[in-house]
Design a protein around this motif. Structure first.
Motif, PDB file in Angstrom:
ATOM      1  N   UNK A  20      38.854  60.714   1.930  1.00  0.00           N
ATOM      2  CA  UNK A  20      38.973  59.425   2.602  1.00  0.00           C
ATOM      3  C   UNK A  20      38.601  59.515   4.080  1.00  0.00           C
ATOM      4  N   UNK A  21      38.018  58.436   4.560  1.00  0.00           N
ATOM      5  CA  UNK A  21      37.744  58.246   5.976  1.00  0.00           C
ATOM      6  C   UNK A  21      38.669  57.147   6.470  1.00  0.00           C
ATOM      7  N   UNK A  22      39.516  57.481   7.438  1.00  0.00           N
ATOM      8  CA  UNK A  22      40.585  56.583   7.877  1.00  0.00           C
ATOM      9  C   UNK A  22      40.541  56.447   9.390  1.00  0.00           C
ATOM     10  N   UNK A  23      40.715  55.226   9.881  1.00  0.00           N
ATOM     11  CA  UNK A  23      40.841  54.977  11.315  1.00  0.00           C
ATOM     12  C   UNK A  23      42.292  54.590  11.595  1.00  0.00           C
ATOM     13  N   UNK A  24      42.892  55.213  12.597  1.00  0.00           N
ATOM     14  CA  UNK A  24      44.254  54.872  12.997  1.00  0.00           C
ATOM     15  C   UNK A  24      44.184  54.337  14.429  1.00  0.00           C
ATOM     16  N   UNK A  25      44.927  53.276  14.694  1.00  0.00           N
ATOM     17  CA  UNK A  25      44.826  52.622  15.993  1.00  0.00           C
ATOM     18  C   UNK A  25      46.126  51.906  16.324  1.00  0.00           C
ATOM     19  N   UNK A  26      46.303  51.626  17.603  1.00  0.00           N
ATOM     20  CA  UNK A  26      47.484  50.892  18.016  1.00  0.00           C
ATOM     21  C   UNK A  26      47.625  50.904  19.516  1.00  0.00           C
ATOM     22  N   UNK A  27      48.763  50.381  19.976  1.00  0.00           N
ATOM     23  CA  UNK A  27      49.023  50.343  21.400  1.00  0.00           C
ATOM     24  C   UNK A  27      50.028  49.272  21.738  1.00  0.00           C
ATOM     25  N   UNK A  28      50.077  48.933  23.015  1.00  0.00           N
ATOM     26  CA  UNK A  28      51.006  47.927  23.499  1.00  0.00           C
ATOM     27  C   UNK A  28      50.315  46.573  23.610  1.00  0.00           C
ATOM     28  N   UNK A  29      50.988  45.497  23.233  1.00  0.00           N
ATOM     29  CA  UNK A  29      50.387  44.160  23.347  1.00  0.00           C
ATOM     30  C   UNK A  29      50.045  43.831  24.798  1.00  0.00           C
ATOM     31  N   UNK A  30      48.994  43.035  24.986  1.00  0.00           N
ATOM     32  CA  UNK A  30      48.591  42.618  26.331  1.00  0.00           C
ATOM     33  C   UNK A  30      48.866  41.134  26.564  1.00  0.00           C
ATOM     34  N   UNK A  31      49.505  40.472  25.594  1.00  0.00           N
ATOM     35  CA  UNK A  31      49.782  39.052  25.729  1.00  0.00           C
ATOM     36  C   UNK A  31      48.816  38.207  24.924  1.00  0.00           C
ATOM     37  N   UNK A  32      49.101  36.911  24.854  1.00  0.00           N
ATOM     38  CA  UNK A  32      48.271  36.013  24.048  1.00  0.00           C
ATOM     39  C   UNK A  32      46.841  35.980  24.571  1.00  0.00           C
ATOM     40  N   UNK A  33      45.893  36.008  23.640  1.00  0.00           N
ATOM     41  CA  UNK A  33      44.487  35.924  23.996  1.00  0.00           C
ATOM     42  C   UNK A  33      43.811  34.871  23.126  1.00  0.00           C
ATOM     43  N   UNK A  34      42.852  34.162  23.740  1.00  0.00           N
ATOM     44  CA  UNK A  34      42.025  33.209  23.029  1.00  0.00           C
ATOM     45  C   UNK A  34      40.635  33.825  22.838  1.00  0.00           C
ATOM     46  N   UNK A  35      40.011  33.481  21.733  1.00  0.00           N
ATOM     47  CA  UNK A  35      38.721  34.057  21.401  1.00  0.00           C
ATOM     48  C   UNK A  35      37.767  32.942  20.996  1.00  0.00           C
ATOM     49  N   UNK A  36      36.613  32.907  21.640  1.00  0.00           N
ATOM     50  CA  UNK A  36      35.535  32.019  21.220  1.00  0.00           C
ATOM     51  C   UNK A  36      34.250  32.826  21.204  1.00  0.00           C
ATOM     52  N   UNK A  37      33.619  32.896  20.043  1.00  0.00           N
ATOM     53  CA  UNK A  37      32.355  33.625  19.861  1.00  0.00           C
ATOM     54  C   UNK A  37      32.528  35.052  20.367  1.00  0.00           C
ATOM     55  N   UNK A  38      31.818  35.459  21.428  1.00  0.00           N
ATOM     56  CA  UNK A  38      31.898  36.829  21.953  1.00  0.00           C
ATOM     57  C   UNK A  38      32.779  36.933  23.193  1.00  0.00           C
ATOM     58  N   UNK A  39      33.539  35.890  23.464  1.00  0.00           N
ATOM     59  CA  UNK A  39      34.345  35.830  24.678  1.00  0.00           C
ATOM     60  C   UNK A  39      35.827  35.935  24.343  1.00  0.00           C
ATOM     61  N   UNK A  40      36.569  36.688  25.165  1.00  0.00           N
ATOM     62  CA  UNK A  40      38.022  36.825  25.039  1.00  0.00           C
ATOM     63  C   UNK A  40      38.650  36.532  26.390  1.00  0.00           C
TER      64      UNK A  40
END
Length: 297
Positions: A233-253
């Motif tokens: 198996x090939x597995x990616x593990x990821x995580x971290x601390x939240x940065x707060x609410x984010x809005x996303x439109x197309x390629x913009x955050x």
């Protein structure tokens, strides 16, 4: 324990390029600062493949893009003047901040054919860094620590985990790693962060007594957890601390809808510089869904 299972949704990028979209998801938009997660391929590209499979110049704000390949090659060009091919087990880390444009071209595939397979993730920037100057860095070799233990062959992509730290400059606490697991091998999922997840790129794993196949992201709680490879198996593990609410439109955050509207207006009006080495074409602002609106003055 597993709090949520997210199955990839197939999305066409045009020109025969298809990805498995994992994040954002209706029930879970982010894991730590990770707000976007696409599984590219695997896709066999014949010599002479049409340029329509390329990702033409396009903009970003408020995030860092993280490109990581299992196979194939992509050539990055951006508005800062960087031109960099990325190959397997390397990282292209591009921080958009207040704004950057770039393209991703499949030039080796066009010349000789290629098998493209990898992950592109987006990391939302903390509020105090959303408008930072844009930047780009390429990482390979010693920048990305590797280890092998009990049938697990790992590479750290970003942040700190497994007693190691990657050379990639991040803006918030996080970790991101690639594990190749032989059948029957077990691996710990790094603890110490509020939010964590596992993505199964190939093969199958067992966690908390249940088996999970490729194409699924397992969102985990804070408890210590260990997974076992049911197959290679090939597995990616990821995580971290939240940065707060984010809005996303197309390629913009952004943390601000008004900032998204401004970025959309800037791109539509041609106010964002294209890459000097790739400025003959670009991806237009999409009409559907409509961009957010600027407040009336």
């Amino acid at each position: 324990m597993v709090e949520l299972v997210i199955e990839q949704r197939r999305r066409s990028l045009g020109g025969g390029m298809e990805v498995g979209r994992v994040l954002p998801f209706a029930k879970r938009r982010m894991v730590g600062p990770y707000i976007f997660f696409d599984h590219m391929g695997p896709l066999d590209l014949p010599p002479g493949v049409d340029r329509s499979v390329d990702v033409r110049p396009h903009p970003h704000i408020g995030l860092s893009t993280v490109t990581y390949l299992f196979s194939g090659e992509i050539v990055h060009r951006d508005s800062l003047g960087y031109a960099q091919a990325i190959r397997p087990r390397e990282v292209n880390w591009m921080t958009a901040g207040r704004g950057i444009t770039h393209s991703e071209r499949l030039e080796r595939a066009r010349a000789q054919g290629d098998r493209l397979h990898g992950i592109q993730a987006w990391v939302a920037l903390p509020a105090e860094y959303e408008e930072v100057d844009p930047g780009f860095s390429h990482h390979a070799g010693a920048d990305l620590p590797q280890w092998s233990d009990g049938g697990v062959h790992g590479q750290l992509i970003a942040g700190s985990a497994y007693g190691l730290t990657a050379a990639v400059a991040t803006h918030s606490p996080q970790f991101y790693a690639h594990l190749d697991m032989e059948p029957g091998a077990t691996a710990e999922i790094p603890a110490g962060h509020s939010e964590r997840a596992v993505y199964i790129a190939t093969g199958a794993v067992e966690l908390d007594g249940a088996d999970y196949a490729a194409g699924r992201m397992l969102v985990l709680g804070k408890d210590a957890s260990r997974l076992r490879a049911v197959a290679h198996s090939t597995v990616m593990v990821l995580g971290g601390e939240p940065v707060g609410e984010r809005f996303l439109y197309w390629n913009f955050v952004s943390s601000s809808k008004e900032r998204l509207a401004q970025a959309a207006a800037d791109w539509k009006a041609g106010r964002m510089k294209l890459p000097d080495a790739d400025d003959a074409e670009f991806i237009p602002l999409p009409d559907d869904p409509p961009p957010p609106r600027l407040p009336s003055s």
